[in-house]
Design a protein around this motif. Sequence first.
Motif, PDB file in Angstrom:
ATOM      1  N   THR A   1      -4.659  -6.279  -2.646  1.00 51.86           N
ATOM      2  CA  THR A   1      -5.310  -7.075  -1.603  1.00 51.86           C
ATOM      3  C   THR A   1      -4.609  -8.418  -1.405  1.00 51.86           C
ATOM      4  OG1 THR A   1      -6.834  -7.942  -3.229  1.00 51.86           O
ATOM      5  CG2 THR A   1      -7.628  -6.124  -1.871  1.00 51.86           C
ATOM      6  N   SER A   2      -3.822  -8.856  -2.380  1.00 49.97           N
ATOM      7  CA  SER A   2      -3.097 -10.103  -2.183  1.00 49.97           C
ATOM      8  C   SER A   2      -2.107  -9.964  -1.023  1.00 49.97           C
ATOM      9  CB  SER A   2      -2.360 -10.499  -3.459  1.00 49.97           C
ATOM     10  OG  SER A   2      -1.465  -9.471  -3.828  1.00 49.97           O
TER      11      SER A   2
ATOM     12  N   ALA B   1      -2.971  -8.607   1.832  1.00 51.53           N
ATOM     13  CA  ALA B   1      -3.749  -8.493   3.067  1.00 51.53           C
ATOM     14  C   ALA B   1      -3.408  -9.641   4.016  1.00 51.53           C
ATOM     15  CB  ALA B   1      -5.242  -8.516   2.750  1.00 51.53           C
ATOM     16  N   PRO B   2      -3.526  -9.406   5.323  1.00 45.60           N
ATOM     17  CA  PRO B   2      -3.298 -10.497   6.268  1.00 45.60           C
ATOM     18  C   PRO B   2      -4.410 -11.532   6.143  1.00 45.60           C
ATOM     19  CG  PRO B   2      -4.166  -8.569   7.410  1.00 45.60           C
ATOM     20  CD  PRO B   2      -3.882  -8.144   5.990  1.00 45.60           C
TER      21      PRO B   2
ATOM     22  N   ARG C   1      -3.014  -3.712   8.011  1.00 46.29           N
ATOM     23  CA  ARG C   1      -3.352  -4.336   6.733  1.00 46.29           C
ATOM     24  C   ARG C   1      -2.434  -3.843   5.617  1.00 46.29           C
ATOM     25  NH1 ARG C   1      -8.223  -6.847   7.087  1.00 46.29           N
ATOM     26  NH2 ARG C   1      -9.307  -6.455   9.039  1.00 46.29           N
TER      27      ARG C   1
END
Lengths: 664, 421
Positions: B163-164, B166-167, B157
């Motif tokens: 968090t943008s 993140a997969p 991850r």
Amino acid sequence: MQSKMANWSIAGVVALAATVPSMASADFRYEIAPIFARYGCAAADCHGGATGRGGFKLSLFATEPRADYEAITRELGGRRIDFRTPTTSLLLRKPTRSVKHGGGRVFDQSSRAYRELLSWIESGAHYESANDDALILEELQITQADDQVSVTAHFADGTHRDVTHLAVFQSTAPDVAAVDENGLITRNGPGKAWLLARFSSVSARTRINIPFPGEPFVPAKINHPLDQAWLSSLQEQNLRPSPAAPAHVLARRLYFDLAGRPPRPDELRDFALQPLATTADQLLTDDVFVEAFLPYVAPWFSQPGSDRSSARIAEALRENEPLSDLVGDLFLPGGLELKGDPRDQAEFVGAQLLGISIGCARCHNHPHDRWTQAEHLRFSALFRNHREGGRLVQDPFFVPGEGHRPVQPALLPLGNLAPAPDAAPDAVLTSFILDGGHDLFSRNIANRVFAVLLGNPLVDSPDDHRLSNPPAQEAMLDVLASQFKNSGHDLHALVRFIVTSQVYAMASDPPNDRTLSGDPALRYVARREARPLTRIQFERAVESVIGITAVRATNNSDRQMMMQANTLVSAPTSPLADQLAILNSGLIQRGLATKGNEVEAIFTFSATAEQALRDLFILTLSRSPRAEESERLLPEAEKGLSDPGARDDLATALLLSREFGSIR
Amino acid sequence: MNAPLNRRQFLATSMGAVSFLPALLHSAPLLSSSKQRAFILVWLDGGMSHIDTFDGKPEAPPNIRGPLGSIESSTGGVFVSEHLPKIGSLMNQCSLIRSITSPEGNHDRGSHYMLTGRRLTPLLSYPSFGSYLHLDGSGDDRVPPYIAIPDAHVYARQGFLPTSRAPFELGSAPGTPGFRVHNLQPPPQLERAMKLLKAVDQLDGFPRSESEAARDAALNQAGSLSLNPRLRELFDVSKEDAATQKAYGTGTIGPSCLLARRLIEGGVRTVLVRDKGWDHHTNIQSSLTTGFPPKLPALDKAISALHTDLARRGMLENVTVLVASEFGRTPRINPSGGRDHWSRASSALLFGAGIQQGTVVGTTDARGEEPIEHPVTPADVFYTVLSALGADTERTLTTPSRRPIRIVDEEAIAIREILTT
């Protein structure tokens, strides 16, 4: 100003291979090793790296002078030092680049560093100076005069000396005030900066405030202690705070924060008619508060993965037990109970309860952070089977190798009051955390609660309070911490204290449409930031607004709540997956298709499209439509009166809107 | 967080936020114009036995070489499992590393090391390949830059990145009955509501914060992915012709590799194919060669078909493929007929953009216990793959607590032998 005992062992005199003339010599610890820190020789990307550089390894930031001394005087058969012709010593030829040096030229032969190294070698390259074999650095004093920072080292024997030329400087905000390697300050723009100086393993800091330009800001008189600290800080900076947010924005904020959902229309009316504190008290004593706050509080008192603790923490929130009770529980069998690697436990206690990251010291001493590897290891040792026999464990913990003594457990040196010699370790740790002669627990929790309610912490990141990571407004954190401590660590009281302040009430709108980042107002708590709802918050909000609670299968078992806790705080998902779920999971559509939902009720009982639109806006966005919204959306509401599909489209659009999806 | 990154991301997201409708009208480009290449990581979750796959030891005693036979591959001296004949015949177009060695023999720690190039610490979690690659934007906002099929390992991850990065996890893998991407299919009413939503948000004006802007961008991307049939079809491997589908094989690893290729064609920059079930502590022979479908034949079909398919489409120039695992397995067969965790030696296969053909790095000893030549660490492999992809390997990232962290470990050394440049 910060002081700290230097705690190196004083080793015996090292015999050198060559005989050398005896004369007054520099002290390696305080006059030579700092040169390697100062010129970056001992930085992580140079000789301070884990394996050194070019076969020459120094301790990171030259904080282990004994090892560095050995490396310089003993390795390579002593070739780094040449007593016969001191100027040909590798220690001098490398940094001046008289021979090839990967790090280039670091200083030249006319520099003070060169002259001091040379004279140290000429006088015998001793570890300690002739008469100072008990010299202990006790305190570092930093002073500012005009544009120059000066640093004075105070030693245990009462002597002091100017070490400005040997200190390493750093600014927490170079865009406000930068400091060069000589301690010279450059003022770059309005704001606040802390200038830090490190010498040997001790740091100290001093503050610079450059007021913002413009008409002097004179705040009105105010009674709330948090607001007093806030406004006087902003006055000093000449920074105007955002105005108060409109009442409906404030109501939504308060309901989302304390109840995890927006206010219903009747609650909105009550909010307008009674003091905010009354609404806050109603919410704080309701179960909704537990549900809204547990996801934030649970990780402070439970190690990742220990899901059974959430029931205990939920109970504490419901009863508003002092949060200090949960600290005691961490060390009780059958309580919240820490487990795993003792170092993980020690670091958990440091980060979550004290707000300090001792973990860096697991591998290396940190520049501008006070924790040493030895302190980290000794503190970790406290967590090894600490309950055995109800006494401090004296077993070996890490035995570094043959001939070394095992690590003796010890508390972190935080100005601790000495524990009773026979106290159980549980009690020792609890009293160390709560009142060990510091207020880190209160500062840490106050900072975290402030972050929940304002969207941003005062100390960012909250696990890492240190000299070089100061609060955005230190006076505010002082007030919050002492309020929390004096209330007996009462969470409700702290929450009420914050939500009744003007700080809490200020608007989040940027001064113009496009100032989203880099706004100094955000940096110094003169504005708050709009933050999107998490997916769980969004789903709860939709259910609450539509008036259908069975839309999402809810099960408030502890496990479920803990799962939610984990999703809310550190969602292992992606923003795209969240938005796909919001659009396509069918939550909104199923809710709107359910007989007797609030949207259906509005359109059934409204006589006119105006009334339906107005009620739909109040239901979803807690406000009436503005003129341009009425103009654009009235035709849709009109259709909605006769066409449930059009009605649901309008409601869906409002529920998916940016405004509904944010706490502003 | 890194300030310049933020600003760039912000610009990207706020531009994307202005409207997603025009984007719906464009057709997908074959490959992005970015200098950085696309990446497919086939992650054999659980620990692939090196001796039973790419480091065969036909001369070793039976309790080492195991019940499965080895065959010599098209790269001389390299013995692969008799159940990997297709990969074996393509070996001279791939690079093989047989000397990965690490002290991390625990699944979590081993995976973190391979997937991030860093040893696991409790202080900081590091970004994995797909979260770091194309950090400054992939030039195509309509599809997520990093997709995981069916999901991402917890250490694959974004780590400390926002968090943008993140997969995007599909939730299930093609080949499983009833496969569909989680929440991709919109409810019938959504399209009408989205038009109204646009009007409502326009009346609201601009986003009030960076995170509101980022939320707008994610919502727009979600809207365009769900409402644009062309983009939704990217996830549908049944649109491929029957021969292609057949070549990749049944089960999930084959169709997942096929989907990976489709997604890369559609503008996705990194695809992680996570094939679970390689932790063979018991009966390794039957686990690898029987089952539904058997592990090794399925791997053989999937990887060889991926290579052939990428080559045929001229995509090997722009796509790098890594087949790897958290560690190898014990050379000695255990009493349960299985092999246990073994981090002192493991293998990885690479091909495609930036990768030499027919190069073998390292050799293990006669018993496959440890490298006797050119030992490399997972950090070296991470560095090498980033180099092959043309990514910035010198970049320093800033953690949330403002610590500078280089994306590549200071001690790592790129394996130059297998890089084309």
